[in-house]
Enzyme design. Structure first.
Site, PDB file in Angstrom:
ATOM      1  N   ARG A  15     -15.254  22.896  18.790  1.00  0.00           N
ATOM      2  CA  ARG A  15     -15.033  24.330  19.048  1.00  0.00           C
ATOM      3  C   ARG A  15     -15.817  25.173  18.053  1.00  0.00           C
ATOM      4  NH1 ARG A  15      -9.656  25.691  17.819  1.00  0.00           N
ATOM      5  NH2 ARG A  15      -9.089  23.661  17.003  1.00  0.00           N
ATOM      6  N   SER A 142     -17.203  29.660   2.932  1.00  0.00           N
ATOM      7  CA  SER A 142     -16.686  30.893   3.548  1.00  0.00           C
ATOM      8  C   SER A 142     -16.873  32.058   2.588  1.00  0.00           C
ATOM      9  CB  SER A 142     -15.195  30.750   3.858  1.00  0.00           C
ATOM     10  OG  SER A 142     -14.656  32.003   4.243  1.00  0.00           O
ATOM     11  N   TYR A 155      -6.897  28.656   1.226  1.00  0.00           N
ATOM     12  CA  TYR A 155      -8.202  28.617   1.893  1.00  0.00           C
ATOM     13  C   TYR A 155      -9.317  29.030   0.920  1.00  0.00           C
ATOM     14  CZ  TYR A 155     -11.581  29.573   5.669  1.00  0.00           C
ATOM     15  OH  TYR A 155     -12.688  29.585   6.490  1.00  0.00           O
ATOM     16  N   ALA A 157      -9.295  28.793  -2.318  1.00  0.00           N
ATOM     17  CA  ALA A 157      -9.472  27.728  -3.318  1.00  0.00           C
ATOM     18  C   ALA A 157     -10.296  26.584  -2.739  1.00  0.00           C
ATOM     19  CB  ALA A 157      -8.109  27.220  -3.785  1.00  0.00           C
ATOM     20  N   ILE A 188     -16.284  35.491  11.703  1.00  0.00           N
ATOM     21  CA  ILE A 188     -16.958  34.985  12.903  1.00  0.00           C
ATOM     22  C   ILE A 188     -15.957  34.886  14.049  1.00  0.00           C
ATOM     23  CG2 ILE A 188     -18.386  33.096  13.810  1.00  0.00           C
ATOM     24  CD1 ILE A 188     -19.554  34.556  11.283  1.00  0.00           C
TER      25      ILE A 188
HETATM   26  P1  NAP Z   1     -12.140  26.581  14.845  1.00  0.00           P
HETATM   27  O1  NAP Z   1     -12.746  27.289  16.023  1.00  0.00           O
HETATM   28  O2  NAP Z   1     -10.683  26.741  14.574  1.00  0.00           O
HETATM   29  O3  NAP Z   1     -12.515  25.012  14.960  1.00  0.00           O
HETATM   30  C1  NAP Z   1     -12.067  24.157  13.964  1.00  0.00           C
HETATM   31  C2  NAP Z   1     -12.668  22.783  14.204  1.00  0.00           C
HETATM   32  O4  NAP Z   1     -12.201  21.901  13.166  1.00  0.00           O
HETATM   33  C3  NAP Z   1     -12.217  22.168  15.519  1.00  0.00           C
HETATM   34  O5  NAP Z   1     -13.289  21.414  16.036  1.00  0.00           O
HETATM   35  C4  NAP Z   1     -11.072  21.249  15.113  1.00  0.00           C
HETATM   36  O6  NAP Z   1     -10.879  20.140  15.983  1.00  0.00           O
HETATM   37  C5  NAP Z   1     -11.587  20.765  13.766  1.00  0.00           C
HETATM   38  N1  NAP Z   1     -10.525  20.268  12.879  1.00  0.00           N
HETATM   39  C6  NAP Z   1      -9.399  20.903  12.491  1.00  0.00           C
HETATM   40  N2  NAP Z   1      -8.672  20.115  11.686  1.00  0.00           N
HETATM   41  C7  NAP Z   1      -9.359  18.947  11.550  1.00  0.00           C
HETATM   42  C8  NAP Z   1      -9.142  17.736  10.859  1.00  0.00           C
HETATM   43  N3  NAP Z   1      -8.040  17.541  10.126  1.00  0.00           N
HETATM   44  N4  NAP Z   1     -10.073  16.758  10.962  1.00  0.00           N
HETATM   45  C9  NAP Z   1     -11.179  16.928  11.702  1.00  0.00           C
HETATM   46  N5  NAP Z   1     -11.450  18.056  12.389  1.00  0.00           N
HETATM   47  C10 NAP Z   1     -10.551  19.043  12.314  1.00  0.00           C
HETATM   48  O7  NAP Z   1     -12.860  27.016  13.486  1.00  0.00           O
HETATM   49  P2  NAP Z   1     -14.221  27.787  13.195  1.00  0.00           P
HETATM   50  O8  NAP Z   1     -13.906  29.221  13.072  1.00  0.00           O
HETATM   51  O9  NAP Z   1     -15.294  27.332  14.104  1.00  0.00           O
HETATM   52  O10 NAP Z   1     -14.501  27.269  11.704  1.00  0.00           O
HETATM   53  C11 NAP Z   1     -15.397  26.205  11.417  1.00  0.00           C
HETATM   54  C12 NAP Z   1     -15.642  26.170   9.920  1.00  0.00           C
HETATM   55  O11 NAP Z   1     -16.170  27.432   9.513  1.00  0.00           O
HETATM   56  C13 NAP Z   1     -14.376  25.941   9.095  1.00  0.00           C
HETATM   57  O12 NAP Z   1     -14.672  25.164   7.970  1.00  0.00           O
HETATM   58  C14 NAP Z   1     -13.998  27.340   8.669  1.00  0.00           C
HETATM   59  O13 NAP Z   1     -13.234  27.348   7.495  1.00  0.00           O
HETATM   60  C15 NAP Z   1     -15.374  27.954   8.470  1.00  0.00           C
HETATM   61  N6  NAP Z   1     -15.395  29.404   8.524  1.00  0.00           N
HETATM   62  C16 NAP Z   1     -14.993  30.076   9.634  1.00  0.00           C
HETATM   63  C17 NAP Z   1     -15.028  31.465   9.635  1.00  0.00           C
HETATM   64  C18 NAP Z   1     -14.603  32.289  10.815  1.00  0.00           C
HETATM   65  O14 NAP Z   1     -14.521  33.526  10.679  1.00  0.00           O
HETATM   66  N7  NAP Z   1     -14.330  31.714  11.966  1.00  0.00           N
HETATM   67  C19 NAP Z   1     -15.471  32.145   8.495  1.00  0.00           C
HETATM   68  C20 NAP Z   1     -15.872  31.433   7.392  1.00  0.00           C
HETATM   69  C21 NAP Z   1     -15.832  30.050   7.415  1.00  0.00           C
HETATM   70  P3  NAP Z   1      -9.969  20.296  17.345  1.00  0.00           P
HETATM   71  O15 NAP Z   1     -10.757  21.150  18.294  1.00  0.00           O
HETATM   72  O16 NAP Z   1      -9.818  18.910  17.848  1.00  0.00           O
HETATM   73  O17 NAP Z   1      -8.686  20.936  16.927  1.00  0.00           O
END
Ligand code: NAP
Length: 247
Positions: A15, A142, A155, A157, A188
């Site tokens: 995702r 992040s 988060y 930390a 995002i």
């Molecule tokens: P997301 O849409 O919630 O997707 C999270 C992904 O991580 C999913 O593929 C999920 O798998 C997987 N996941 C969750 N727990 C897991 C585990 N224990 N082991 C393996 N995979 C796991 O998140 P996103 O927004 O794309 O974020 C992706 C990365 O970017 C993260 O590290 C997040 O902290 C970082 N980030 C996001 C933002 C933002 O604004 N969105 C900003 C800064 C940084 P399932 O689909 O199977 O649940």
């Protein structure tokens, strides 16, 4: 090694940012392995989309916080089976609460998935890439790890830890021609931010010089660049992709 497929592994590729990154890396010619933990259908859809465009991809269920499972996954699917060219440590979760209400288990879970999970994959990938004397690792940090945020002490930390881990690993692995960098996304549009109220969303947008939240593709483009040969002299760096927020 040359007969093995050049492969990019994206944790949490089912995702959001991980999905967009997997698609971008597939377009760049890598065989792509994605991992997921709870959404097999979404992971299968990413694989199907890559295959529909002539690429090669596979999805694996892997909880990155389980270091034994991570080691087993690398032994069974990566080591001596593919050339691991790229690792993107993307899997992440949030469990937000104010400091004084934060439960130990929510602190630990976020650290275990976001930081220890990235460490476990980094360690396994490093063993393989050092032997190959080639590889690119991109850790997803992040903006919150850079500037902090009320309600996200766990988060923040973990993500600050990702930055330190990136810089340390870059120093250890550079002599073996392995680069390690960090992309720090801003706000995002993904499932992770889907529950934000319109009011909070508007507040965030007002704090972003480019005036909008980012897309997963905005992050994927930066990751794909850092993973590419064009970035082969860049290591230990933190690239903010956040619409201009100054941290
Ligand atoms: P997301 O849409 O919630 O997707 C999270 C992904 O991580 C999913 O593929 C999920 O798998 C997987 N996941 C969750 N727990 C897991 C585990 N224990 N082991 C393996 N995979 C796991 O998140 P996103 O927004 O794309 O974020 C992706 C990365 O970017 C993260 O590290 C997040 O902290 C970082 N980030 C996001 C933002 C933002 O604004 N969105 C900003 C800064 C940084 P399932 O689909 O199977 O649940």
């Amino acid at each position: 090694m040359s007969e093995l497929s050049s492969t990019a592994l994206v944790t949490g590729g089912s995702r959001g940012i991980g999905r967009a990154t997997a698609l971008a890396l597939a377009r760049n010619g890598y065989q792509v392995f994605i991992t997921y933990v709870s959404k097999p259908d979404e992971a299968a859809a990413v694989v199907a989309q890559i295959e529909d465009h002539g690429g090669v991809a596979s999805a694996f269920c892997l909880d990155v916080s389980d270091t034994d499972s991570v080691a087993r996954f690398f032994a069974e699917n990566i080591k001596d089976k593919v050339k691991l060219s790229v690792l993107v440590n993307n899997a992440g979760i949030t469990k937000d609460n104010l400091l004084i209400r934060m439960k130990d288990e929510d602190f630990d879970r976020v650290l275990n998935v976001n930081l220890r999970g990235a460490f476990a994959c980094l360690r396994e990938a490093a063993k393989i890439m050092m032997r190959q004397r080639a590889g690119s690792i991109v850790n997803i940090g992040s903006v919150i790890g850079q500037m902090g945020n009320a309600g996200q002490i766990n988060y923040a930390a973990a993500k600050a830890g990702i930055i330190g881990m990136t810089k340390s690993a870059a120093k250890e692995l550079g002599a073996r021609n392995v680069t390690v960098n960090c992309v720090c996304p801003g706000f995002i549009e993904t499932d992770m931010t889907a529950s934000l109220t319109d009011e909070v969303r508007a507040q965030y947008a007002a704090s972003i010089p480019l005036g909008r939240m980012g897309s997963p593709e905005d992050i994927a483009a930066a990751v794909a660049f850092l993973a590419s040969p064009a970035a082969s002299y860049i290591t230990g760096q933190v690239l903010a992709v956040n619409g201009g927020i100054y941290c």
